[in-house]
Structure formats: C-alpha cells, structure tokens
Design an enzyme around this catalytic site. Structure first.
Site, mmCIF file in Angstrom:
data_model
loop_
_atom_site.group_PDB
_atom_site.id
_atom_site.type_symbol
_atom_site.label_atom_id
_atom_site.label_comp_id
_atom_site.label_asym_id
_atom_site.label_seq_id
_atom_site.Cartn_x
_atom_site.Cartn_y
_atom_site.Cartn_z
ATOM 1 N N HIS A 79 -1.034 -23.839 17.665
ATOM 2 C CA HIS A 79 0.006 -24.312 17.710
ATOM 3 C C HIS A 79 0.410 -22.968 17.935
ATOM 4 C CE1 HIS A 79 4.604 -22.179 15.819
ATOM 5 N NE2 HIS A 79 4.477 -23.214 15.813
ATOM 6 N N ASN A 80 0.151 -21.621 18.563
ATOM 7 C CA ASN A 80 0.190 -20.165 19.108
ATOM 8 C C ASN A 80 0.207 -20.461 20.929
ATOM 9 O OD1 ASN A 80 1.280 -20.012 16.702
ATOM 10 N ND2 ASN A 80 0.511 -17.401 16.476
ATOM 11 N N SER B 27 4.449 -20.346 10.970
ATOM 12 C CA SER B 27 4.509 -20.350 12.003
ATOM 13 C C SER B 27 6.211 -20.356 11.373
ATOM 14 C CB SER B 27 4.570 -21.571 13.034
ATOM 15 O OG SER B 27 5.277 -21.367 13.879
ATOM 16 N N LYS C 254 -2.881 -23.432 12.957
ATOM 17 C CA LYS C 254 -2.017 -22.591 13.674
ATOM 18 C C LYS C 254 -2.439 -22.239 15.242
ATOM 19 C CE LYS C 254 1.391 -19.773 13.659
ATOM 20 N NZ LYS C 254 0.835 -18.505 13.698
ATOM 21 N N ALA D 236 -3.858 -9.193 10.119
ATOM 22 C CA ALA D 236 -5.624 -9.742 10.250
ATOM 23 C C ALA D 236 -6.643 -9.361 10.776
ATOM 24 C CB ALA D 236 -5.278 -10.616 11.578
ATOM 25 N N ARG E 75 1.006 -1.134 0.027
ATOM 26 C CA ARG E 75 0.300 -0.031 0.564
ATOM 27 C C ARG E 75 0.931 1.405 0.100
ATOM 28 N NH1 ARG E 75 -2.517 2.835 4.221
ATOM 29 N NH2 ARG E 75 -0.792 1.465 5.816
ATOM 30 N N GLU F 70 2.919 -22.945 21.861
ATOM 31 C CA GLU F 70 3.624 -22.011 22.403
ATOM 32 C C GLU F 70 3.464 -20.829 23.398
ATOM 33 O OE1 GLU F 70 4.709 -17.525 20.049
ATOM 34 O OE2 GLU F 70 5.064 -19.145 18.504
#
Length: 472
Positions: A187-188, A130, A184, A78, A35, A191
C-alpha cells in the site's frame, strides 16, 4: 486494579491517541500507557478528559486493568522498540492473551514475532493501519494478519473503528504471519507511486506550460470530480490554494527535497525478491532519492545543458493528455502491485485475496479513491484474473488513454522534463503486450560468456541448450 478495560494501548503519539479516542467513541473501554508518563497525564487531562479512557503508569498496572484474555496493542516505533516492548510484556501475559502491533513493521519481523509468541501461547497480530492521524481518529483502513486464532476476539473492536465503503468496514483478515504488514507495505509503495504521478503532472504544467499554482488548482479540482477522484488529488487541490503570510503560494516556498521512511524501499526490495516488476514504485523511490541530491543538482544545473522545458502545444490539449497519462500510469502501478501480491501469496502460502485487499483501500487510507472500487469489482467478478491490465474495464481504459499517454511522454522527453513514472509505466505496458522481446540476445550473451544455457523457440519449454557462439 479492577479488571474492566476491553483493550490496552501502548504508545500515545498522534496515531495512538487518535485510535484510542476512536475506540472510546465506539463504546470500548481503553487503558493506555506511555513510556513517558507526562504524555499520559496530558492526554487524560486534555482530549481524553471526558471519556472512559483509563490511564496507567506501569506495564503491570496496564496488564492488570485488562479483561482476560487480554488484548494489548502497540503503537510504537517499528524495529527494535517493538521487540523490546514484547520482551517486557511476555512475563506479564498469559496463554491466550493477544498482542497487536499496529505500527509500520517490516513483514519479516511480523512473521518472526508471530512464531515466537506462539511458543508462549500468546496470539500475535501484525496490523497495517493507513489513513494518517485523521483516519486513525475517524476511521482508518485496517489490514490485520498473523495468528488467526486471535481474530475472533479482536475483530469487533477493529471492524467497529474502521472506515466504511458501501456499508462494509475497511477491515478484514488478510492472512497468516506477516501478511497484514506485507499488504500495508505494498500500500505504501503504491502511495509513493501515486504521489509521483501527481507530481509529474504538476511539473509538466509548471515547467512545460508555465502555469501558476492558482491556474493549476481548478485543473486538479476538475480531475477530482472524475475518474481521478482520490484523497491525494483532493489534498493537492488544497495545497494549490494555500498561501503564505504575504500571499505567495506556499508550495512555491517548499524545498524540492522529498523525504521517505523506508516502506517504499521495502516494496522495491520485496519485488526484487519475488521477481515482480514494480517499476513505477521503483522509479518513485529513486525520484525521491534524486530530489534529495539538492546540492549536486544545483551544481549540475550550471554545467549540464538540455532543453528549456517549454512545451509549445496548446495547453488544453497538453492537460487533457496529462490526465490520460496519469490515469494509465496509475492503472499500471496497481497492476504491478497486485502482481507482487500474487507472487508473495504463493511463496509464503498466505492465500491473499486481491478483491478483499482492494476493498480495504476504498476508504480511510491515503490511496483511497474511486478507482479502487473498479479494482474491487474486477477481482470480485473474476477471482482468477491474471492481471488487472487484461480485465475488460481496465484494458479498455488503458487503450483509450494510450495516445495521450504517449504524447505526454514524448512532449516531456523533448522538453527535458523528467517523468520517470509515466515513462517507466509506458515501457512496462509496451513490454507486457509484446510477444517478442530482445531477451533472446541477452540469454545468448549469458550463454556465450558464462555457459548459462538457453531455451529454443523450436523446442518445448524446460529443455536447455549450450552453444559455441564463436563465428565459424
């Protein structure tokens, strides 16, 4: 413009730039757009100067540069920005084109976008990625989901740039709709848990034993050569060896207030929705929240009393038990995460394969570790495994670690050192292995004040009763 780019990418922040360079390294022609045009100019004159990467300065030019059917990848913040970007792209794309969202989007948004774009004949992929900036540049773990019709065309690009473990790319189709971003998200969350169990070991050694970072570093180095071998242990030993300009350990000058971006919280909320006990991840999220209450903690430290934090047992024994506690708690956290996968897969009809998920995390991602090879092996040898804790390898590992785990929790509680991850994991382990819990009293209370009914031990499951609980 001439049609010759294999894929277009929007968003040239760190992750986007590094993914583009990774694709170029693997022989793909990439067209890019940002952008802010200046960022595109700087990228093309800098890191991308000796590559075939094509810079564009409008969405129209970007779309015109791509081979049909087009593959368009978004690497942007996001939330609403993704929807806005999709809105701008839809009029420029055609039926059969593919849009890939590689950001940390919430899985419910990905479900919605997959269905919405299908109405236009556009195929959508929600792709969890990731590995941070280094993983993006040299090989991340990639978790794609969404519209399966898009995968045959996009597969070669993403499997080529992914990390590898035992010769296999850490990139495999996960499932429909929001499945990729769900994996995901978990997963986080895991983590968060991994970081917390490491931090608790550090705190016990720091406060309980009075060890310096220099004295702790060889301990983490030794752990990284054994069953705890992982990316997070590896960077922890590096952190322990980093000093400030005056030679003071830099870690000692880092403010003890942890931040978060929300994916851990999403995991906890999802676990509540699925009625699955991801207790360790929950405690890891709350530990960060408590750490952020820095001013309040400073006041409370002056007025609330408790043990001094000193542990008088032999340091060698304490450290050995800490390793057991860290390892056993880690096993529980992953077992809980895979319980969540099973429940979500059933509700959303994703048909998630736990062995495939574990294999995707063996390299490239933040939670990569030797440990994940053991999880992959467990599910591949028994695809119907009900829980990681009852697999032979992990059952034996937890039983062997249990005495040291309990001693660690007892020492920390007695010394006044908070260990929410170790203690919650142990509580879950003890609850999970119990064939009788005090929930019968809770259910009797619910029936007493709210007529919520209860089941009986001497009747078949599914039959419910209500009683008048007042004394005769």
């Amino acid at each position: 413009m001439a049609l010759h780019a294999d894929i277009g990418l929007i968003g040239l922040a760190v992750m986007g730039r590094n993914l583009v360079l990774n694709m170029a390294d693997h022989g793909f022609t990439v067209a890019v757009y940002n952008r802010t045009s200046q960022r595109t100019v700087e990228f093309l004159s800098g890191d991308a100067s000796q590559t075939s990467i094509i810079g564009t300065h409008s969405l129209e030019d970007l779309v015109d540069t791509l081979e049909r059917p087009r593959i368009m990848m978004l690497m942007i913040k996001a939330g609403r920005p993704v929807d806005d970007q999709i809105d701008a792209l839809v009029p420029l794309l055609e039926r059969g084109d593919i849009v890939v969202d590689g950001g940390n989007s919430r899985f419910t948004d990905t479900e919605r976008r997959t269905a919405r774009l299908a109405d236009y004949g556009i195929r959508f992929i929600g792709m969890g990625i990731s590995g941070g900036e280094d993983g993006a540049r040299h090989g991340p773990s990639i978790m794609p989901g969404g519209n399966i019709a898009a995968w045959p065309q996009a597969e070669s690009i993403f499997r080529s740039i992914a990390a590898e473990a035992d010769g296999e790319p850490c990139c495999e189709w996960v499932g429909p709709g929001g499945a990729g971003h769900y994996v995901k998200m978990v997963h986080n969350g895991i983590e968060y848990g991994d970081m917390q169990v490491i931090a608790e070991a550090y705190d016990v050694m720091r406060r309980g034993l009075g060890l310096t970072t220099a004295e702790m570093r060889p301990i983490f180095t030794r752990w990284n050569q054994g069953r705890l071998d992982s990316f997070l242990i590896d960077i922890t030993q590096d952190i322990m060896g980093t000093v400030d300009a005056d030679g003071t350990p830099l870690l000692d000058r880092v403010l003890d207030a942890a931040g978060q971006k929300g994916t851990g919280k999403w995991t906890v909320v999802a676990s509540m929705d699925q009625a699955m006990p991801t207790t360790l991840v929950s405690e890891a999220v709350y530990a960060r929240i408590v750490s952020a209450l820095l001013d309040e903690r400073s006041v409370a430290a002056q007025v609330l009393t408790g043990p001094t934090g000193e542990i008088r047992d032999a340091p060698v024994a304490v450290v050995a038990d800490l390793e057991d506690a860290l390892y056993a708690s880690k096993i529980v956290s992953y077992a809980q995460g895979f319980m969540l996968f099973e429940a979500a897969s059933e509700e959303y009809r994703w048909n998630l394969d736990p062995g495939t998920i574990a294999s995707l995390w063996r390299a490239g991602c933040i939670i990569r570790s030797r440990f994940l090879g053991d999880i992959t092996a467990a599910y591949r040898s028994n695809p119907d495994l009900s829980n990681l804790l009852v697999d032979g390898f992990f059952r034996d590992a937890v039983i062997a670690a249990e005495p040291g785990w309990r001693r660690t929790v007892a020492r920390a509680v007695t010394a006044g050192i908070p260990i929410p991850a170790y203690s919650s994991a142990l509580a879950f382990y003890d609850a999970y292995r119990s064939d009788r819990l005090p929930a019968n009293l809770i259910q009797a209370q619910r029936d007493s004040f709210g007529a919520h009914t209860y089941e009986r031990t001497d009747e078949p499951r599914g039959r419910f009763f209500h009683s008048d609980w007042r004394p005769l």
